[in-house]
Design a protein around this motif. Sequence first.
Motif, PDB file in Angstrom:
ATOM      1  N   THR A 120       0.727  -1.041  -0.128  1.00 47.91           N
ATOM      2  CA  THR A 120       0.209  -0.196   0.033  1.00 47.91           C
ATOM      3  C   THR A 120       0.888   1.301   0.101  1.00 47.91           C
ATOM      4  O   THR A 120       0.647   2.308  -0.521  1.00 47.91           O
ATOM      5  CB  THR A 120      -0.955  -0.097   1.207  1.00 47.91           C
ATOM      6  OG1 THR A 120      -1.892  -1.137   1.309  1.00 47.91           O
ATOM      7  CG2 THR A 120      -1.689   1.154   1.138  1.00 47.91           C
ATOM      8  N   LEU A 121       1.935   1.381   0.759  1.00 44.91           N
ATOM      9  CA  LEU A 121       2.622   2.226   0.833  1.00 44.91           C
ATOM     10  C   LEU A 121       3.526   2.712  -0.439  1.00 44.91           C
ATOM     11  O   LEU A 121       3.867   3.619  -0.692  1.00 44.91           O
ATOM     12  CB  LEU A 121       3.759   2.257   2.161  1.00 44.91           C
ATOM     13  CG  LEU A 121       3.242   2.181   3.444  1.00 44.91           C
ATOM     14  CD1 LEU A 121       4.240   1.832   4.442  1.00 44.91           C
ATOM     15  CD2 LEU A 121       2.734   3.639   3.595  1.00 44.91           C
ATOM     16  N   ALA A 122       3.874   1.498  -1.185  1.00 48.61           N
ATOM     17  CA  ALA A 122       4.565   1.660  -2.443  1.00 48.61           C
ATOM     18  C   ALA A 122       3.664   2.165  -3.498  1.00 48.61           C
ATOM     19  O   ALA A 122       3.982   3.064  -4.209  1.00 48.61           O
ATOM     20  CB  ALA A 122       4.980   0.399  -2.816  1.00 48.61           C
ATOM     21  N   ILE A 123       2.359   1.825  -3.549  1.00 46.58           N
ATOM     22  CA  ILE A 123       1.376   2.365  -4.367  1.00 46.58           C
ATOM     23  C   ILE A 123       1.197   3.769  -3.915  1.00 46.58           C
ATOM     24  O   ILE A 123       1.194   4.678  -4.795  1.00 46.58           O
ATOM     25  CB  ILE A 123       0.115   1.568  -4.236  1.00 46.58           C
ATOM     26  CG1 ILE A 123       0.327   0.197  -4.668  1.00 46.58           C
ATOM     27  CG2 ILE A 123      -0.973   2.382  -5.014  1.00 46.58           C
ATOM     28  CD1 ILE A 123      -1.068  -0.726  -4.367  1.00 46.58           C
ATOM     29  N   LEU A 124       1.133   4.301  -2.890  1.00 46.04           N
ATOM     30  CA  LEU A 124       0.857   5.524  -2.205  1.00 46.04           C
ATOM     31  C   LEU A 124       2.037   6.247  -2.844  1.00 46.04           C
ATOM     32  O   LEU A 124       2.055   7.354  -3.449  1.00 46.04           O
ATOM     33  CB  LEU A 124       0.856   5.692  -0.786  1.00 46.04           C
ATOM     34  CG  LEU A 124      -0.455   5.192  -0.185  1.00 46.04           C
ATOM     35  CD1 LEU A 124      -0.338   5.392   1.262  1.00 46.04           C
ATOM     36  CD2 LEU A 124      -1.780   5.990  -0.954  1.00 46.04           C
ATOM     37  N   SER A 125       3.244   5.938  -2.808  1.00 47.38           N
ATOM     38  CA  SER A 125       4.514   6.648  -3.373  1.00 47.38           C
ATOM     39  C   SER A 125       4.511   6.733  -5.060  1.00 47.38           C
ATOM     40  O   SER A 125       4.880   7.645  -5.478  1.00 47.38           O
ATOM     41  CB  SER A 125       5.666   5.762  -2.902  1.00 47.38           C
ATOM     42  OG  SER A 125       5.699   5.706  -1.372  1.00 47.38           O
ATOM     43  N   VAL A 126       3.995   5.637  -5.473  1.00 51.48           N
ATOM     44  CA  VAL A 126       3.972   5.766  -7.010  1.00 51.48           C
ATOM     45  C   VAL A 126       3.119   6.802  -7.445  1.00 51.48           C
ATOM     46  O   VAL A 126       3.384   7.558  -8.324  1.00 51.48           O
ATOM     47  CB  VAL A 126       3.200   4.454  -7.499  1.00 51.48           C
ATOM     48  CG1 VAL A 126       3.058   4.365  -9.007  1.00 51.48           C
ATOM     49  CG2 VAL A 126       4.408   3.287  -7.251  1.00 51.48           C
ATOM     50  N   ILE A 127       2.032   6.950  -6.973  1.00 52.38           N
ATOM     51  CA  ILE A 127       0.964   8.131  -7.136  1.00 52.38           C
ATOM     52  C   ILE A 127       1.313   9.527  -6.790  1.00 52.38           C
ATOM     53  O   ILE A 127       0.379  10.284  -6.764  1.00 52.38           O
ATOM     54  CB  ILE A 127      -0.577   7.619  -6.973  1.00 52.38           C
ATOM     55  CG1 ILE A 127      -0.805   7.342  -5.423  1.00 52.38           C
ATOM     56  CG2 ILE A 127      -0.795   6.355  -7.514  1.00 52.38           C
ATOM     57  CD1 ILE A 127      -2.263   6.843  -5.069  1.00 52.38           C
ATOM     58  N   GLY A 128       2.327   9.480  -5.732  1.00 51.88           N
ATOM     59  CA  GLY A 128       2.650  10.827  -5.259  1.00 51.88           C
ATOM     60  C   GLY A 128       2.127  11.142  -3.813  1.00 51.88           C
ATOM     61  O   GLY A 128       2.440  12.575  -3.700  1.00 51.88           O
ATOM     62  N   LEU A 129       1.450  10.273  -3.296  1.00 53.05           N
ATOM     63  CA  LEU A 129       0.559  10.830  -2.221  1.00 53.05           C
ATOM     64  C   LEU A 129       1.723  10.952  -0.953  1.00 53.05           C
ATOM     65  O   LEU A 129       1.530  11.740   0.022  1.00 53.05           O
ATOM     66  CB  LEU A 129      -0.432   9.882  -1.592  1.00 53.05           C
ATOM     67  CG  LEU A 129      -1.755   9.802  -2.440  1.00 53.05           C
ATOM     68  CD1 LEU A 129      -2.574   9.032  -1.856  1.00 53.05           C
ATOM     69  CD2 LEU A 129      -2.161  11.384  -2.426  1.00 53.05           C
ATOM     70  N   SER A 130       2.583  10.226  -0.957  1.00 53.52           N
ATOM     71  CA  SER A 130       3.950  10.200  -0.019  1.00 53.52           C
ATOM     72  C   SER A 130       4.602  11.559  -0.074  1.00 53.52           C
ATOM     73  O   SER A 130       4.635  12.217   0.982  1.00 53.52           O
ATOM     74  CB  SER A 130       4.878   9.075  -0.138  1.00 53.52           C
ATOM     75  OG  SER A 130       5.442   9.190  -1.567  1.00 53.52           O
TER      76      SER A 130
END
Length: 205
Positions: A49-59
């Motif tokens: 989940t954290l990886a996906i958030l990073s991919v879409i820029g939310l991180s």
Amino acid sequence: MSYFVFVCFCLVATFTPGPAVLLVVKNSAKFGFKKALLGISGNVAAVMTLAILSVIGLSAVILASESAFVIMKLLGGGYLIYLGLNAWRSKNHFVVISSEKKPLVSSRTLFIEAYVTGISNPKALAFYTAVFPQFISLQESAFAQFSLLALTFAICSFVALSAYAWFALLGSKHLAKEVVVTWFHRLTGGLFIGFGSALLLSNRT
């Protein structure tokens, strides 16, 4: 940097004791290896989940926003302290894993507990944002490379946590003793409270 270096980095990061390791050791000793795997799957799901958030820029948004970062930190630290207090006050005795009578716990509870523990730490978002780009080549597809790195980290996390769960299983007979289990609860509870407090007191660096 090479993929081999990244794998080595992941192994060091995932085998380093932290809240996820502590939780899986507790679950394995208390409920058995198979139940511990449910918690491990929750942690791996949080990693992805954290990886996906990073991919879409939310991180990047969370790391840039002071209020969002503080909220994540308060939620993560507060939850770890909550787990610690529950463990410290626990009166439950562990059983020998070979016994047919094991404490009952729902699969959903173990999964959610591990998922929340894994995803509520803003430092994890910082990890993906700061580390992953170092291993991505601009000459190739960034999405494909990021997906490979995220999957690799998730696999390393699963292997590391499974290893800790297995070693906890081997030592479960010692945890059947009343005096040992009492101190085990106090130790794990104290460590969870310590991790949570450290997160609450940490800054953005």
